[in-house]
Design a protein around this motif. Structure first.
Motif, PDB file in Angstrom:
ATOM      1  N   GLU A 185       0.819  -1.219   0.000  1.00  0.00           N
ATOM      2  CA  GLU A 185       0.000   0.000   0.000  1.00  0.00           C
ATOM      3  C   GLU A 185       0.849   1.264   0.000  1.00  0.00           C
ATOM      4  O   GLU A 185       0.562   2.185  -0.766  1.00  0.00           O
ATOM      5  N   PRO A 186       1.898   1.352   0.843  1.00  0.00           N
ATOM      6  CA  PRO A 186       2.720   2.575   0.786  1.00  0.00           C
ATOM      7  C   PRO A 186       3.397   2.763  -0.576  1.00  0.00           C
ATOM      8  O   PRO A 186       3.501   3.896  -1.055  1.00  0.00           O
ATOM      9  N   VAL A 233       2.829   6.043  -3.037  1.00  0.00           N
ATOM     10  CA  VAL A 233       3.936   6.842  -3.569  1.00  0.00           C
ATOM     11  C   VAL A 233       3.904   6.829  -5.096  1.00  0.00           C
ATOM     12  O   VAL A 233       4.080   7.872  -5.733  1.00  0.00           O
ATOM     13  N   LEU A 234       3.642   5.680  -5.674  1.00  0.00           N
ATOM     14  CA  LEU A 234       3.590   5.574  -7.133  1.00  0.00           C
ATOM     15  C   LEU A 234       2.519   6.496  -7.709  1.00  0.00           C
ATOM     16  O   LEU A 234       2.788   7.294  -8.606  1.00  0.00           O
ATOM     17  N   PRO A 265       8.345  15.774  -0.940  1.00  0.00           N
ATOM     18  CA  PRO A 265       7.919  16.347   0.358  1.00  0.00           C
ATOM     19  C   PRO A 265       6.396  16.478   0.472  1.00  0.00           C
ATOM     20  O   PRO A 265       5.837  16.314   1.553  1.00  0.00           O
ATOM     21  N   GLU A 266       5.719  16.770  -0.632  1.00  0.00           N
ATOM     22  CA  GLU A 266       4.252  16.860  -0.615  1.00  0.00           C
ATOM     23  C   GLU A 266       3.631  15.494  -0.345  1.00  0.00           C
ATOM     24  O   GLU A 266       2.647  15.392   0.387  1.00  0.00           O
ATOM     25  N   VAL A 267       4.190  14.453  -0.939  1.00  0.00           N
ATOM     26  CA  VAL A 267       3.702  13.088  -0.709  1.00  0.00           C
ATOM     27  C   VAL A 267       3.870  12.738   0.766  1.00  0.00           C
ATOM     28  O   VAL A 267       2.961  12.194   1.394  1.00  0.00           O
ATOM     29  N   ALA A 268       5.028  13.062   1.324  1.00  0.00           N
ATOM     30  CA  ALA A 268       5.287  12.778   2.737  1.00  0.00           C
ATOM     31  C   ALA A 268       4.300  13.517   3.636  1.00  0.00           C
ATOM     32  O   ALA A 268       3.745  12.940   4.574  1.00  0.00           O
ATOM     33  N   GLU A 269       4.063  14.789   3.353  1.00  0.00           N
ATOM     34  CA  GLU A 269       3.132  15.579   4.169  1.00  0.00           C
ATOM     35  C   GLU A 269       1.713  15.041   4.046  1.00  0.00           C
ATOM     36  O   GLU A 269       1.008  14.903   5.045  1.00  0.00           O
ATOM     37  N   LEU A 270       1.283  14.733   2.839  1.00  0.00           N
ATOM     38  CA  LEU A 270      -0.076  14.255   2.598  1.00  0.00           C
ATOM     39  C   LEU A 270      -0.330  12.921   3.279  1.00  0.00           C
ATOM     40  O   LEU A 270      -1.387  12.714   3.870  1.00  0.00           O
TER      41      LEU A 270
END
Length: 147
Positions: free
Chosen positions: A96-97, A101-102, A113-118
């Protein structure tokens, strides 16, 4: 959530009780909607997000106690989107992670960084998942599975 009482006097609700999950939803709404709209029709996409945050509102005190409220919100959005639209079959072999990310980084073109924050994860975790996607072998379809 109702305000607590102190010596028979009502107390003012705290800021987190007044704002609830709606501030978190508003902060990332466009990204949630882009993700959901990629996998669902537009009306279903907005309904899935609304349902996810209605669920979070019920459990908001637990969400606030979690290490990452953003991660809780992302998991709720993801769960409601996939309950409505089903799994991501072309990338079902990924975790799932890795799928997150994909889709978020490579398909929706969000910066790491946006993916990490979201998703409520660390930027290093996003980078690790990107590297692991490239290393994950794609399962081959057997002839009888395509029929």
């Amino acid at each position: 959530m109702l305000p607590t009482r102190y010596r028979n006097r009502p107390c003012r609700p705290t800021l987190s009780e007044r704002v609830g999950p709606w501030a978190l939803r508003d902060l990332h709404y466009n990204q949630y909607l882009r993700y959901a709209a990629l996998l669902l029709p537009t009306a279903d996409a907005s309904n899935a997000i609304a349902d996810a945050f209605d669920e979070l509102a019920v459990h908001w005190s637990h969400v606030l106690a979690a290490p990452s409220p953003a991660a809780c919100a992302w998991q709720a959005v993801r769960r409601h989107v996939h309950t409505t639209g089903g799994p991501l079959w072309p990338v079902a072999h990924l975790s799932e992670p890795q799928q997150d990310v994909l889709v978020l980084h490579l398909v929706l073109d969000l910066a790491e960084p946006e993916v990490a924050e979201l998703t409520g994860t660390e930027p290093a975790a996003v980078q690790m998942h990107l590297r692991s996607i490239h290393a994950t072998p794609v399962p081959r379809r057997r002839a009888w599975e395509s029929q």
